[in-house]
Design a protein around this motif. Structure first.
Motif, PDB file in Angstrom:
ATOM      1  N   ALA A  58       0.847  -1.183   0.000  1.00 37.26           N
ATOM      2  CA  ALA A  58       0.000   0.000   0.000  1.00 37.26           C
ATOM      3  C   ALA A  58       0.885   1.237   0.000  1.00 37.26           C
ATOM      4  O   ALA A  58       1.838   1.321   0.778  1.00 37.26           O
ATOM      5  CB  ALA A  58      -0.888   0.006   1.234  1.00 37.26           C
ATOM      6  N   MET A  59       0.578   2.159  -0.881  1.00 38.83           N
ATOM      7  CA  MET A  59       1.296   3.425  -0.962  1.00 38.83           C
ATOM      8  C   MET A  59       0.304   4.540  -0.667  1.00 38.83           C
ATOM      9  O   MET A  59      -0.761   4.602  -1.290  1.00 38.83           O
ATOM     10  CB  MET A  59       1.899   3.623  -2.354  1.00 38.83           C
ATOM     11  CG  MET A  59       2.827   2.499  -2.779  1.00 38.83           C
ATOM     12  SD  MET A  59       4.287   2.330  -1.743  1.00 38.83           S
ATOM     13  CE  MET A  59       5.097   3.896  -2.030  1.00 38.83           C
ATOM     14  N   GLY A  60       0.632   5.387   0.272  1.00 40.04           N
ATOM     15  CA  GLY A  60      -0.307   6.417   0.685  1.00 40.04           C
ATOM     16  C   GLY A  60       0.286   7.811   0.663  1.00 40.04           C
ATOM     17  O   GLY A  60       1.514   7.980   0.703  1.00 40.04           O
TER      18      GLY A  60
ATOM     19  N   ALA B 165      -4.587   6.706  -1.206  1.00 40.73           N
ATOM     20  CA  ALA B 165      -3.747   5.518  -1.120  1.00 40.73           C
ATOM     21  C   ALA B 165      -4.111   4.561  -2.246  1.00 40.73           C
ATOM     22  O   ALA B 165      -5.223   4.593  -2.765  1.00 40.73           O
ATOM     23  CB  ALA B 165      -3.908   4.823   0.225  1.00 40.73           C
ATOM     24  N   MET B 166      -3.152   3.722  -2.585  1.00 36.54           N
ATOM     25  CA  MET B 166      -3.399   2.708  -3.598  1.00 36.54           C
ATOM     26  C   MET B 166      -2.490   1.517  -3.368  1.00 36.54           C
ATOM     27  O   MET B 166      -1.447   1.641  -2.727  1.00 36.54           O
ATOM     28  CB  MET B 166      -3.149   3.266  -5.005  1.00 36.54           C
ATOM     29  CG  MET B 166      -1.693   3.561  -5.317  1.00 36.54           C
ATOM     30  SD  MET B 166      -1.462   4.238  -6.992  1.00 36.54           S
ATOM     31  CE  MET B 166      -2.081   2.883  -7.984  1.00 36.54           C
TER      32      MET B 166
ATOM     33  N   TYR C  98       3.142  17.495   2.777  1.00 37.11           N
ATOM     34  CA  TYR C  98       2.626  16.252   2.233  1.00 37.11           C
ATOM     35  C   TYR C  98       3.664  15.151   2.389  1.00 37.11           C
ATOM     36  O   TYR C  98       4.833  15.339   2.039  1.00 37.11           O
ATOM     37  CB  TYR C  98       2.249  16.431   0.765  1.00 37.11           C
ATOM     38  CG  TYR C  98       0.939  17.160   0.589  1.00 37.11           C
ATOM     39  CD1 TYR C  98       0.831  18.516   0.876  1.00 37.11           C
ATOM     40  CD2 TYR C  98      -0.198  16.485   0.157  1.00 37.11           C
ATOM     41  CE1 TYR C  98      -0.379  19.181   0.745  1.00 37.11           C
ATOM     42  CE2 TYR C  98      -1.408  17.138   0.014  1.00 37.11           C
ATOM     43  CZ  TYR C  98      -1.492  18.491   0.305  1.00 37.11           C
ATOM     44  OH  TYR C  98      -2.693  19.132   0.164  1.00 37.11           O
ATOM     45  N   TYR C  99       3.202  14.007   2.886  1.00 36.97           N
ATOM     46  CA  TYR C  99       4.081  12.873   3.140  1.00 36.97           C
ATOM     47  C   TYR C  99       3.670  11.667   2.315  1.00 36.97           C
ATOM     48  O   TYR C  99       2.481  11.353   2.205  1.00 36.97           O
ATOM     49  CB  TYR C  99       4.026  12.470   4.615  1.00 36.97           C
ATOM     50  CG  TYR C  99       4.519  13.508   5.577  1.00 36.97           C
ATOM     51  CD1 TYR C  99       3.657  14.468   6.103  1.00 36.97           C
ATOM     52  CD2 TYR C  99       5.859  13.534   5.972  1.00 36.97           C
ATOM     53  CE1 TYR C  99       4.102  15.425   7.001  1.00 36.97           C
ATOM     54  CE2 TYR C  99       6.317  14.485   6.867  1.00 36.97           C
ATOM     55  CZ  TYR C  99       5.434  15.429   7.385  1.00 36.97           C
ATOM     56  OH  TYR C  99       5.893  16.373   8.260  1.00 36.97           O
ATOM     57  N   CYS C 100       4.646  10.967   1.804  1.00 35.11           N
ATOM     58  CA  CYS C 100       4.447   9.687   1.150  1.00 35.11           C
ATOM     59  C   CYS C 100       4.688   8.583   2.174  1.00 35.11           C
ATOM     60  O   CYS C 100       5.572   8.716   3.037  1.00 35.11           O
ATOM     61  CB  CYS C 100       5.436   9.560  -0.008  1.00 35.11           C
ATOM     62  SG  CYS C 100       5.400   7.993  -0.880  1.00 35.11           S
ATOM     63  N   ALA C 101       3.918   7.514   2.085  1.00 40.59           N
ATOM     64  CA  ALA C 101       4.048   6.423   3.050  1.00 40.59           C
ATOM     65  C   ALA C 101       3.869   5.084   2.355  1.00 40.59           C
ATOM     66  O   ALA C 101       3.190   4.993   1.331  1.00 40.59           O
ATOM     67  CB  ALA C 101       3.022   6.575   4.160  1.00 40.59           C
ATOM     68  N   ALA C 102       4.448   4.051   2.943  1.00 36.48           N
ATOM     69  CA  ALA C 102       4.327   2.698   2.404  1.00 36.48           C
ATOM     70  C   ALA C 102       4.109   1.711   3.538  1.00 36.48           C
ATOM     71  O   ALA C 102       4.631   1.890   4.642  1.00 36.48           O
ATOM     72  CB  ALA C 102       5.581   2.321   1.615  1.00 36.48           C
ATOM     73  N   GLY C 103       3.333   0.678   3.255  1.00 35.15           N
ATOM     74  CA  GLY C 103       3.078  -0.337   4.266  1.00 35.15           C
ATOM     75  C   GLY C 103       2.321  -1.500   3.679  1.00 35.15           C
ATOM     76  O   GLY C 103       2.064  -1.543   2.475  1.00 35.15           O
TER      77      GLY C 103
ATOM     78  N   TYR D 235       0.900   2.482   8.175  1.00 33.78           N
ATOM     79  CA  TYR D 235       2.052   2.597   7.287  1.00 33.78           C
ATOM     80  C   TYR D 235       3.351   2.581   8.088  1.00 33.78           C
ATOM     81  O   TYR D 235       3.488   3.297   9.076  1.00 33.78           O
ATOM     82  CB  TYR D 235       1.947   3.872   6.453  1.00 33.78           C
ATOM     83  CG  TYR D 235       0.727   3.858   5.568  1.00 33.78           C
ATOM     84  CD1 TYR D 235      -0.517   4.267   6.054  1.00 33.78           C
ATOM     85  CD2 TYR D 235       0.798   3.394   4.258  1.00 33.78           C
ATOM     86  CE1 TYR D 235      -1.642   4.210   5.252  1.00 33.78           C
ATOM     87  CE2 TYR D 235      -0.314   3.346   3.449  1.00 33.78           C
ATOM     88  CZ  TYR D 235      -1.540   3.753   3.955  1.00 33.78           C
ATOM     89  OH  TYR D 235      -2.662   3.690   3.158  1.00 33.78           O
ATOM     90  N   ALA D 236       4.275   1.752   7.630  1.00 37.24           N
ATOM     91  CA  ALA D 236       5.522   1.553   8.366  1.00 37.24           C
ATOM     92  C   ALA D 236       6.649   2.474   7.901  1.00 37.24           C
ATOM     93  O   ALA D 236       7.579   2.742   8.658  1.00 37.24           O
ATOM     94  CB  ALA D 236       5.971   0.105   8.232  1.00 37.24           C
ATOM     95  N   TYR D 237       6.563   2.921   6.661  1.00 38.72           N
ATOM     96  CA  TYR D 237       7.663   3.705   6.090  1.00 38.72           C
ATOM     97  C   TYR D 237       7.138   5.069   5.644  1.00 38.72           C
ATOM     98  O   TYR D 237       6.050   5.166   5.073  1.00 38.72           O
ATOM     99  CB  TYR D 237       8.284   2.966   4.904  1.00 38.72           C
ATOM    100  CG  TYR D 237       8.762   1.582   5.261  1.00 38.72           C
ATOM    101  CD1 TYR D 237       7.993   0.458   4.949  1.00 38.72           C
ATOM    102  CD2 TYR D 237       9.971   1.391   5.932  1.00 38.72           C
ATOM    103  CE1 TYR D 237       8.426  -0.811   5.283  1.00 38.72           C
ATOM    104  CE2 TYR D 237      10.402   0.115   6.269  1.00 38.72           C
ATOM    105  CZ  TYR D 237       9.616  -0.976   5.948  1.00 38.72           C
ATOM    106  OH  TYR D 237      10.044  -2.228   6.296  1.00 38.72           O
ATOM    107  N   TRP D 238       7.965   6.094   5.863  1.00 37.51           N
ATOM    108  CA  TRP D 238       7.552   7.464   5.565  1.00 37.51           C
ATOM    109  C   TRP D 238       8.671   8.231   4.892  1.00 37.51           C
ATOM    110  O   TRP D 238       9.857   8.037   5.206  1.00 37.51           O
ATOM    111  CB  TRP D 238       7.173   8.185   6.858  1.00 37.51           C
ATOM    112  CG  TRP D 238       5.932   7.658   7.469  1.00 37.51           C
ATOM    113  CD1 TRP D 238       5.814   6.596   8.312  1.00 37.51           C
ATOM    114  CD2 TRP D 238       4.611   8.156   7.260  1.00 37.51           C
ATOM    115  NE1 TRP D 238       4.499   6.401   8.649  1.00 37.51           N
ATOM    116  CE2 TRP D 238       3.734   7.348   8.024  1.00 37.51           C
ATOM    117  CE3 TRP D 238       4.072   9.203   6.512  1.00 37.51           C
ATOM    118  CZ2 TRP D 238       2.366   7.557   8.044  1.00 37.51           C
ATOM    119  CZ3 TRP D 238       2.708   9.413   6.541  1.00 37.51           C
ATOM    120  CH2 TRP D 238       1.867   8.592   7.301  1.00 37.51           C
ATOM    121  N   GLY D 239       8.276   9.122   3.984  1.00 33.62           N
ATOM    122  CA  GLY D 239       9.219  10.093   3.461  1.00 33.62           C
ATOM    123  C   GLY D 239       9.326  11.266   4.420  1.00 33.62           C
ATOM    124  O   GLY D 239       8.627  11.327   5.434  1.00 33.62           O
TER     125      GLY D 239
END
Length: 122
Positions: free
Chosen positions: A33-35, A50-51, A94-99, A109-113
């Motif tokens: 998941a990318m948010g 998110a997608m 604005y932050y990008c995130a992944a999980g 989400y575990a990972y953040w920009g």
């Protein structure tokens, strides 16, 4: 180690458009998941869109539906947020995130920009 880098913020007038990008590295992305989230001064970090990296599921906050579009480029390992019809209320970092969980909570989400500033002037 997953790394997310978000260049592309800036200053834009109300009604204008801006495209944010998030370059992902450190692993092969398949169905993560990318948010996108945003945080205005003095406010909580809130969900934007998110997608699934596969493209199978897409979700938007009500406040941005019809104006923002999330997409990805597999070849570039990059996720985008196209923002149209921008309003002063969209001003935020604005932050990008992944999980692994496609949710609307920041805790999904575990990972953040590091974030990128978007300022919309009236």
């Amino acid at each position: 180690q997953v790394q997310l880098v978000e260049p592309g913020g800036g200053l834009v007038q109300a009604g204008g458009s801006l495209r944010l990008s998030c370059a992902a590295s450190g692993r092969t992305f398949s169905n993560e998941a990318m948010g996108w989230f945003r945080q205005a001064p003095g406010q909580e970090r809130e969900f934007v869109a998110a997608m699934r990296w596969s493209g199978s599921t897409i979700s938007y906050a009500d406040s941005v539906k019809g104006r923002f579009t999330i997409s990805r480029d597999n070849a570039k390992s990059t996720v985008y947020l196209q923002m149209n019809g921008l309003k002063p209320a969209d001003t935020a970092v604005y932050y990008c995130a992944a999980g692994s969980i496609l949710g609307s909570s920041r805790y999904d989400y575990a990972y953040w920009g590091r974030g990128t500033q978007v300022t919309v002037s009236s």
